[in-house]
Design an enzyme around this catalytic site. Sequence first.
Site, PDB file in Angstrom:
ATOM      1  N   ASP A  36     -22.712  46.667   2.417  1.00  0.00           N
ATOM      2  CA  ASP A  36     -21.834  47.151   3.479  1.00  0.00           C
ATOM      3  C   ASP A  36     -20.615  46.242   3.555  1.00  0.00           C
ATOM      4  O   ASP A  36     -20.714  45.034   3.315  1.00  0.00           O
ATOM      5  CB  ASP A  36     -22.581  47.155   4.818  1.00  0.00           C
ATOM      6  CG  ASP A  36     -21.960  48.095   5.835  1.00  0.00           C
ATOM      7  OD1 ASP A  36     -22.558  49.144   6.127  1.00  0.00           O
ATOM      8  OD2 ASP A  36     -20.869  47.778   6.353  1.00  0.00           O
ATOM      9  N   VAL A  58     -17.272  49.226  -1.833  1.00  0.00           N
ATOM     10  CA  VAL A  58     -17.763  50.114  -2.886  1.00  0.00           C
ATOM     11  C   VAL A  58     -16.669  50.500  -3.873  1.00  0.00           C
ATOM     12  O   VAL A  58     -16.967  50.976  -4.976  1.00  0.00           O
ATOM     13  CB  VAL A  58     -18.401  51.391  -2.299  1.00  0.00           C
ATOM     14  CG1 VAL A  58     -19.681  51.063  -1.541  1.00  0.00           C
ATOM     15  CG2 VAL A  58     -17.414  52.153  -1.426  1.00  0.00           C
ATOM     16  N   TYR A 159     -11.105  64.518   4.216  1.00  0.00           N
ATOM     17  CA  TYR A 159     -12.552  64.311   4.263  1.00  0.00           C
ATOM     18  C   TYR A 159     -13.286  65.390   3.477  1.00  0.00           C
ATOM     19  O   TYR A 159     -14.165  65.099   2.662  1.00  0.00           O
ATOM     20  CB  TYR A 159     -13.014  64.288   5.720  1.00  0.00           C
ATOM     21  CG  TYR A 159     -14.480  63.985   5.899  1.00  0.00           C
ATOM     22  CD1 TYR A 159     -14.959  62.689   5.711  1.00  0.00           C
ATOM     23  CD2 TYR A 159     -15.380  64.973   6.273  1.00  0.00           C
ATOM     24  CE1 TYR A 159     -16.297  62.396   5.886  1.00  0.00           C
ATOM     25  CE2 TYR A 159     -16.726  64.695   6.441  1.00  0.00           C
ATOM     26  CZ  TYR A 159     -17.186  63.399   6.249  1.00  0.00           C
ATOM     27  OH  TYR A 159     -18.511  63.108   6.404  1.00  0.00           O
ATOM     28  N   THR A 194     -24.589  59.650  14.615  1.00  0.00           N
ATOM     29  CA  THR A 194     -24.273  58.344  14.048  1.00  0.00           C
ATOM     30  C   THR A 194     -23.537  57.523  15.106  1.00  0.00           C
ATOM     31  O   THR A 194     -23.123  58.059  16.139  1.00  0.00           O
ATOM     32  CB  THR A 194     -23.379  58.522  12.809  1.00  0.00           C
ATOM     33  OG1 THR A 194     -22.177  59.207  13.206  1.00  0.00           O
ATOM     34  CG2 THR A 194     -24.104  59.332  11.738  1.00  0.00           C
TER      35      THR A 194
END
Length: 253
Positions: A36, A58, A159, A194
């Site tokens: 993370d 990432v 997105y 979330t």
Amino acid sequence: MRIDGTTALVTGGGSGLGEATARLLASLGAKIGVFDRNEAAAARVAEETGGVALAGDVTSESGASSAIKKLANESGPVRILVNCAGIGTAKRIVGRDGPMPLADFERVIRVNLIGTFNMLRLVSAHMAELEPVEDNARGVIVNTASVAAFDGQIGQAAYAASKGGITSLALPAARELARFGIRVNTIAPGIFLTPLLAELPDEAQKSLAASIPCPARLGDPAEFADAVRFVIANGYVNGEVIRLDGGVRLQPK
């Protein structure tokens, strides 16, 4: 693939869907690497799951390579990758201030799509060098898309495009990596509770929940994690994109 005793790398593992996945896999006996960009979050989840904290980006080749190497050295060869890291944006292609800044579109594509591919390519290269286990399997990769890939709403162009790319990646990646005994699948979650969604007012959350046919509630990250468990454990699931959304089909806005 067997989960107990296997090393799993979870990106975005410090919160939300990634955290839930890391916790479930750890409870099933997996050795977890929590990757993370939030170093404190990665450390917290790793400590609580007995895993390895991997702070990094990432989209970074060197950072991702270092994380894979560190996890393999500390916990053994990585045979499971779950890509949950991602970001969102809510901007129209043409808004009140003119066209959407290209940098905003590029940022979402880079983190969500390129970041997913970066991890996939590096971990699959690592897996390809491992000794096969049952069914000649060397590893399994689970990517995270979104129902926005199919039902993208107004303001979600970046997105939806990023998640559409991840969706389209599943089959060609599964076909190509099959020769190494590596399976690739994608889960496309709907509206889940979330941390980001939890910041919305209660009325907004209830309105979103009411749009879901059955059950009429927001998804629990634990349900996403259980879907990941199924995809990993069932060796005949390959090249698939699984909608996990309670039957919802997003309206234009």
